[in-house]
Design a protein around this motif. Structure first.
Motif, PDB file in Angstrom:
ATOM      1  N   TYR A 368       0.882  -0.976   0.213  1.00 44.94           N
ATOM      2  CA  TYR A 368      -0.171  -0.068   0.250  1.00 44.94           C
ATOM      3  C   TYR A 368       0.863   1.205   0.494  1.00 44.94           C
ATOM      4  O   TYR A 368       1.977   1.616   0.754  1.00 44.94           O
ATOM      5  N   PRO A 369       0.518   2.567  -0.763  1.00 41.97           N
ATOM      6  CA  PRO A 369       1.043   3.585  -0.120  1.00 41.97           C
ATOM      7  C   PRO A 369       1.281   3.796   1.429  1.00 41.97           C
ATOM      8  O   PRO A 369       0.528   3.855   1.952  1.00 41.97           O
ATOM      9  N   GLY A 370       2.441   3.914   1.885  1.00 42.11           N
ATOM     10  CA  GLY A 370       3.314   4.480   2.775  1.00 42.11           C
ATOM     11  C   GLY A 370       3.053   2.660   4.428  1.00 42.11           C
ATOM     12  O   GLY A 370       3.604   3.389   5.284  1.00 42.11           O
ATOM     13  N   LEU A 371       3.152   1.409   3.231  1.00 42.63           N
ATOM     14  CA  LEU A 371       3.921   0.596   4.018  1.00 42.63           C
ATOM     15  C   LEU A 371       4.742  -0.208   3.228  1.00 42.63           C
ATOM     16  O   LEU A 371       4.666  -0.278   2.245  1.00 42.63           O
ATOM     17  N   ARG A 372       5.864  -0.548   4.081  1.00 46.24           N
ATOM     18  CA  ARG A 372       6.295  -1.093   2.826  1.00 46.24           C
ATOM     19  C   ARG A 372       7.015  -2.543   3.178  1.00 46.24           C
ATOM     20  O   ARG A 372       6.980  -2.818   4.721  1.00 46.24           O
ATOM     21  N   GLU A 410      12.017   4.943   6.268  1.00 43.38           N
ATOM     22  CA  GLU A 410      12.088   6.716   7.521  1.00 43.38           C
ATOM     23  C   GLU A 410      12.311   7.977   6.522  1.00 43.38           C
ATOM     24  O   GLU A 410      11.153   9.629   7.290  1.00 43.38           O
ATOM     25  N   ASP A 411      12.597   7.802   5.482  1.00 40.37           N
ATOM     26  CA  ASP A 411      13.513   9.067   4.924  1.00 40.37           C
ATOM     27  C   ASP A 411      11.432   9.674   4.534  1.00 40.37           C
ATOM     28  O   ASP A 411      11.213  10.766   4.220  1.00 40.37           O
ATOM     29  N   ARG A 412      11.217   8.418   3.262  1.00 36.48           N
ATOM     30  CA  ARG A 412       9.519   8.806   3.290  1.00 36.48           C
ATOM     31  C   ARG A 412       8.661   9.485   4.220  1.00 36.48           C
ATOM     32  O   ARG A 412       7.526   9.249   3.534  1.00 36.48           O
ATOM     33  N   GLY A 413       8.532   8.778   5.116  1.00 31.75           N
ATOM     34  CA  GLY A 413       7.603   8.825   6.579  1.00 31.75           C
ATOM     35  C   GLY A 413       6.603   7.601   6.522  1.00 31.75           C
ATOM     36  O   GLY A 413       5.950   7.614   6.570  1.00 31.75           O
ATOM     37  N   ASP A 414       7.278   6.733   5.632  1.00 35.04           N
ATOM     38  CA  ASP A 414       6.144   5.303   5.144  1.00 35.04           C
ATOM     39  C   ASP A 414       6.222   4.681   6.554  1.00 35.04           C
ATOM     40  O   ASP A 414       7.433   4.501   7.750  1.00 35.04           O
ATOM     41  N   LYS A 415       5.624   2.811   6.684  1.00 35.08           N
ATOM     42  CA  LYS A 415       5.937   1.882   8.199  1.00 35.08           C
ATOM     43  C   LYS A 415       6.717   1.260   7.391  1.00 35.08           C
ATOM     44  O   LYS A 415       6.186   1.155   6.143  1.00 35.08           O
ATOM     45  N   SER A 504      -1.096   3.707  10.986  1.00 34.82           N
ATOM     46  CA  SER A 504       0.266   3.663  11.905  1.00 34.82           C
ATOM     47  C   SER A 504       0.292   2.042  11.223  1.00 34.82           C
ATOM     48  O   SER A 504       1.815   1.622  11.513  1.00 34.82           O
ATOM     49  N   HIS A 505      -0.391   1.575  10.810  1.00 35.40           N
ATOM     50  CA  HIS A 505      -0.172  -0.483   9.535  1.00 35.40           C
ATOM     51  C   HIS A 505       0.586  -1.420  11.459  1.00 35.40           C
ATOM     52  O   HIS A 505       1.351  -2.303  11.244  1.00 35.40           O
TER      53      HIS A 505
END
Length: 625
Positions: A368-372, A410-415, A504-505
């Protein structure tokens, strides 16, 4: 590149015609030592040939530790203080060269078979098949590690003659970017989306499972063709599975996947490996690929369009646990397996993930966008992966790659979610401590960690490295699909803070589902998969964050009834008949606090100052490999 290889050293012995009585005596002692080394290493923990029933909170001692422990006795027994350093290195150089010749490999194998039979490690047919399967790879590893002149003579004669650095300490590099202040996740707003993740692990399909076969045979795996029939006084293997050292027939896995409706719908699936059965003494590459392709097709059939993200288990290879780092090339490499996985899993994974999967069995992608999502090959941390004797320093550069992925997230603000097979607390010490350090650094970015391997229902808590007091992460360890050993079949569903901006995932709760074999195998019955429990409700958790699991451990320390509930669920509703007394309880609770291997300080508050948990008491057993 590997650090060690076959070394050509000075100090070669003279030819046989020139050897006097003293040199002949040294050669005899070397042969005696060689027998000792075979005894220590020929049938390593990798085989996992027999596992008695019971519970296992912590991993058993591996072959290198055993070798170190017996080295003084070998020196005393065989008089090695009389062997000179040059002679030792010369003799081991000759052994290394000679061992790689095909007749020598066969000779080593014959010695190992005799020892296996003499010590009654397994039935004779299993001894022979297992040694023949392992001997080539083991000889290759030995000559490049523990039997190299510097390593072996350093171990036997001391540091003045060489340097024993098998499994020596090492550190990865963290970026210079300062760690942000800790920011615990906020509870999701009422009505916020919730994702459901189906978690499958340790399916262990036995294509030779046979209803009615002996579930208590002499072999390491039973309930199968070749197990024989049980005595008339005992029942045979059940149709759907058996409470014994048995894996599952395909029909039970089909039942699991076709009966997911009560737990669905699912947004995605995490599948953390161990597809083949535990018949590790007789597996071929063809057998392993058949299991991979059959179970992949079955998962795709029943899950349809739901995305599935797999991880590599320790049983996918043959020999079992044998995962050479990428610097091992040719027929002994793992390319045959990784290429097959990439082909089988191509519908689920993007091109970049497939590229790293083919190289080292690990990958990263964005569901998803925001989740790695990061899938690790935990075989590169395994105590049983004998290839790591050659070089255990961050195999495949996987941890350094992980740091890069986490820093970019972290740089992208992803979880980030991490999936893998072997839990980090069960890993080699340096790998485990480095991973612990990474989790500490990226605690704000890591939203979830999900593992399998132990076959039981447990978890591992991470604490801040500075004080080892503040819980900052938890690795969830889900129970197996297989019954091995003496368990109900099961699977897990995680409820996750859902897919929306700012999610927050993190894990919000989890549910475990089982098939009660007693009921399923009853005459005229049909299989019924039911929810065994839901975590927060059963344990009275305010949430599923690390502090809540920390508090649960310390509540169980003083609340026997609560611990017995945990013990029942730990075994998927079928605990062993023997009770878990105080030493067992303390060691089990200590394991939940131990996401870092060989770190007794993590359990310091569990017991009074004058005591410590007995992690390897008489009730403990080797891992459910």
């Amino acid at each position: 590149m590997p650090r060690r290889g076959v070394s050509q050293r000075q100090g070669h012995p003279r030819s046989g015609r020139e050897q006097g009585p003293e040199r002949s005596s040294e050669a005899f002692r070397l042969r005696c030592l060689w027998m000792g080394l075979v005894l220590a290493l020929a049938l390593p923990d990798s085989l996992c040939l027999w596992v008695p029933a019971g519970a296992h909170p912590l991993p058993a001692q591996g072959p290198p530790a055993r070798l170190i422990s017996i080295a003084p006795r070998l020196r005393n027994t065989f008089g090695w203080w009389n062997l000179t350093c040059p002679a030792c290195k010369g003799l081991f150089t000759i052994i290394d060269i000679g061992l790689k010749q095909e007749p020598s490999v066969a000779h080593v194998g014959s010695i190992a078979i005799k020892l296996c039979n003499l010590l009654k490690i397994a039935p004779p047919s299993v001894c022979q098949s297992a040694v023949q399967l392992f001997e080539g790879d083991m000889v290759e590893v030995w000559t490049r590690s523990v039997l190299s002149p510097s390593e072996a003579c350093g171990l036997l004669l001391g540091s003045t003659c060489g340097h024993w650095d098998v499994f020596s300490s090492w550190n990865i590099s963290l970026p210079a970017v300062p760690k942000p202040p800790p920011r615990p996740p906020s509870p999701p707003a009422p009505g916020a989306p919730v994702s459901r993740i189906l978690f499958l692990t340790d399916l262990h399909w036995d294509h030779d499972y046979l209803e009615g076969a002996d579930p208590n045979c002499a072999d390491p795996l039973c309930c199968r063709r070749g197990s024989g029939m049980p005595p008339a006084s005992r029942p045979g293997a059940g149709y759907w599975g058996e409470y014994s050292k048995c894996d599952l027939p395909l029909r039970t896995l089909e039942s699991l996947l076709s009966g997911l409706a009560p737990a669905s719908p699912f947004d995605m699936v995490y599948w953390t490996g161990d597809i083949p059965a535990h018949d590790v003494w007789q597996q071929s590459r063809q057998d392993q690929l058949r299991a991979l392709n059959t179970l992949t097709a079955l998962v795709r059939k029943f899950l349809g369009p739901v995305p599935v993200y797999p991880a590599v288990g320790n049983h996918e290879s043959t020999p079992v646990n044998g995962f050479p780092p990428p610097f091992i090339e040719g027929n002994r490499s793992s390319q045959w397996l990784y290429q097959a996985m990439a082909k089988a899993w191509e519908p689920w994974l993007p091109a970049e993930a497939l590229r790293t999967l083919r190289i080292g069995g690990y990958y990263a992608l964005s569901p998803y966008p925001g989740l790695r999502l990061i899938s690790l090959n935990m075989n590169f941390c395994s105590r049983e992966n004998f290839w790591l004797l050659i070089n255990s320093t961050d195999p495949a550069g996987q941890l350094q790659w992980l740091v890069g992925e986490l820093q970019a997230a972290e740089d992208r603000g992803d979880k980030v979610h991490i999936i893998g097979h072997i839990p980090p607390g069960h890993c080699l010490k340096s790998w485990s401590w480095n991973y612990y350090r990474i989790v500490d650094r990226y605690e704000n970015t890591l939203a979830g960690q999900f593992f399998g391997h132990t076959h039981v229902d447990e978890f591992e808590i991470f604490y801040d490295e500075e004080t080892l007091s503040r819980p900052l992460a938890v690795a969830f360890i889900a129970p197996s699909a297989t019954t091995y050993i003496g368990l109900n079949p099961g699977y897990r569903v995680y409820e996750i803070d859902g897919n929306y901006p700012g999610s927050s995932h993190v894990v919000l709760d989890h549910e475990t589902f089982i098939l009660n074999l007693t009921q399923a195998n009853a005459p005229g019955a049909t299989p019924h998969w039911r929810r065994l429990y839901k975590a927060r409700e059963t344990y009275g958790l305010a949430n599923a964050l690390p502090a809540a699991w920390h508090d649960l451990v310390y509540r169980m320390r003083g609340d026997t009834q609560l611990f017995q509930t945990f013990w029942f669920l730990y075994h998927k509703g079928h605990p062993p008949s023997e009770p878990c007394g105080p030493p067992c309880r303390l060691a089990t609770l200590c394991a939940q606090l131990s996401a870092r291997a060989d770190s007794p300080a993590l359990c310091r508050h569990l017991v009074p100052e004058d005591g410590s948990p007995d992690k390897h008491g008489p009730w403990a057993r080797p891992a459910y490999c």
